[in-house]
Design a protein around this motif. Sequence first.
Motif, short mmCIF file in Angstrom:
data_model
loop_
_atom_site.label_atom_id
_atom_site.label_comp_id
_atom_site.label_asym_id
_atom_site.label_seq_id
_atom_site.Cartn_x
_atom_site.Cartn_y
_atom_site.Cartn_z
N SER A 112 10.48 77.37 50.11
CA SER A 112 11.74 77.39 50.95
C SER A 112 11.42 77.38 52.16
O SER A 112 10.35 77.14 52.76
CB SER A 112 11.99 79.28 50.57
OG SER A 112 11.23 80.03 51.49
N PRO A 113 12.38 76.93 53.01
CA PRO A 113 12.44 76.93 54.51
C PRO A 113 11.68 77.90 55.10
O PRO A 113 10.79 77.76 56.10
CB PRO A 113 13.95 76.65 54.90
CG PRO A 113 14.68 76.17 53.61
CD PRO A 113 14.04 76.83 52.59
N LEU A 114 11.99 79.25 54.55
CA LEU A 114 11.19 80.44 55.11
C LEU A 114 9.61 80.20 54.99
O LEU A 114 9.07 80.50 55.88
CB LEU A 114 11.94 81.73 54.80
CG LEU A 114 11.24 82.80 55.47
CD1 LEU A 114 11.43 83.04 56.71
CD2 LEU A 114 11.82 84.09 54.54
N ALA A 115 9.41 79.98 53.69
CA ALA A 115 7.76 79.66 53.47
C ALA A 115 7.07 78.66 54.27
O ALA A 115 6.21 78.79 54.68
CB ALA A 115 7.91 79.57 52.00
N ARG A 116 7.91 77.72 54.31
CA ARG A 116 7.55 76.50 55.06
C ARG A 116 7.30 77.05 56.57
O ARG A 116 6.21 76.47 56.96
CB ARG A 116 8.50 75.26 54.94
CG ARG A 116 8.22 74.64 53.63
CD ARG A 116 9.34 73.43 53.60
NE ARG A 116 9.49 72.83 52.32
CZ ARG A 116 10.18 71.75 52.14
NH1 ARG A 116 10.78 71.05 53.26
NH2 ARG A 116 10.34 71.34 51.18
N ASN A 117 8.36 77.60 57.02
CA ASN A 117 8.05 77.78 58.61
C ASN A 117 7.11 78.91 58.94
O ASN A 117 6.20 78.64 59.77
CB ASN A 117 9.46 78.42 59.16
CG ASN A 117 10.48 77.19 59.55
OD1 ASN A 117 10.06 76.62 60.38
ND2 ASN A 117 11.42 77.01 58.88
N ILE A 118 7.01 79.61 57.72
CA ILE A 118 5.98 80.96 58.15
C ILE A 118 4.41 80.31 57.78
O ILE A 118 3.53 80.47 58.83
CB ILE A 118 6.04 82.16 57.31
CG1 ILE A 118 7.54 82.89 57.47
CG2 ILE A 118 4.93 82.82 57.34
CD1 ILE A 118 7.88 83.80 56.40
N SER A 119 4.48 79.33 56.68
CA SER A 119 2.93 79.08 56.69
C SER A 119 2.56 77.91 57.65
O SER A 119 1.42 77.71 58.26
CB SER A 119 2.95 78.38 55.28
OG SER A 119 3.80 77.55 54.73
N GLY A 120 3.61 76.95 57.93
CA GLY A 120 3.16 75.90 58.84
C GLY A 120 3.47 75.91 60.20
O GLY A 120 2.45 75.92 60.97
N ASN A 121 4.54 76.58 60.51
CA ASN A 121 4.98 76.62 62.19
C ASN A 121 4.55 77.96 62.71
O ASN A 121 4.48 78.34 63.95
CB ASN A 121 6.47 76.44 62.01
CG ASN A 121 6.81 75.19 61.81
OD1 ASN A 121 6.21 74.20 62.15
ND2 ASN A 121 7.85 75.21 61.21
N PHE A 122 3.90 79.05 61.87
CA PHE A 122 3.56 80.02 62.56
C PHE A 122 2.06 80.40 62.34
O PHE A 122 1.26 80.28 63.20
CB PHE A 122 4.27 81.50 62.10
CG PHE A 122 5.57 81.35 62.65
CD1 PHE A 122 5.97 81.74 64.04
CD2 PHE A 122 6.76 80.82 61.97
CE1 PHE A 122 7.09 81.80 64.50
CE2 PHE A 122 8.00 80.75 62.42
CZ PHE A 122 8.24 81.11 63.70
N ILE A 123 1.64 80.46 60.93
CA ILE A 123 0.31 80.66 60.64
C ILE A 123 -0.53 79.54 60.94
O ILE A 123 -1.78 79.72 61.69
CB ILE A 123 -0.09 81.07 58.92
CG1 ILE A 123 0.67 82.31 59.05
CG2 ILE A 123 -1.51 81.08 58.73
CD1 ILE A 123 0.73 82.71 57.34
N GLY A 124 -0.09 78.36 60.54
CA GLY A 124 -0.70 77.03 60.80
C GLY A 124 -0.93 76.77 62.35
O GLY A 124 -2.04 76.47 62.48
N VAL A 125 0.12 76.69 63.12
CA VAL A 125 0.21 76.53 64.46
C VAL A 125 -0.64 77.62 65.08
O VAL A 125 -1.40 77.15 66.09
CB VAL A 125 1.55 76.57 65.18
CG1 VAL A 125 1.72 76.50 66.55
CG2 VAL A 125 2.38 75.24 64.58
N GLY A 126 -0.65 78.85 64.77
CA GLY A 126 -1.51 79.91 65.38
C GLY A 126 -2.72 79.39 65.13
O GLY A 126 -3.59 79.56 66.17
#
Length: 171
Positions: A112-126
């Motif tokens: 989902s967009p939420l799952a993609r954003n959490i995994s890529g844009n928050f955890i991955g970016v972090g």
Amino acid sequence: MRIAHALYQRFSQLIHELAKFGTVGALAFVVQLSTTNLMWTVFGVSALAGQAVGTVVATMVAFLGHRHWTFNTRARTGLGREYLLFFIMNGVGLLIQLGCVGTTVGILGLDSPLARNISGNFIGVGLGTLFRFWSYRLWVFPAEAKHMSVASHETTAPPAARAAEEPARQA
């Protein structure tokens, strides 16, 4: 108070670099997040390709900010060398992000967009950000230029040191 002051004096350059790194990173993050979501929602690009495009665009913004502001007091080892190493280190950071998105979408089945954003844009970016700060300081913008290319025409002294040396050369 003395201990706090002594710690600040000892780590002041690191503290200032971290603050600047965070500021440039926040701007690049907004660019990355906007571009990635634009790729996904407007252009219908796949999860991994959208993440990659957003990261590449943000990397270009980040290079300019880090070279000319965050690490401007460090040695100049040549624009080409710094640019190449910066993109290589960001490639590793991108692989970290893609690994997070790939795990979420491909292994966990959360697409989902939420799952993609959490995994890529928050955890991955972090996680990628931790790696990037460490690698920029160590290899891309080192404190001192240890390996200069013969083809490089840039001085290796930090800008502040070059400014201090200028009056001595003119005398």
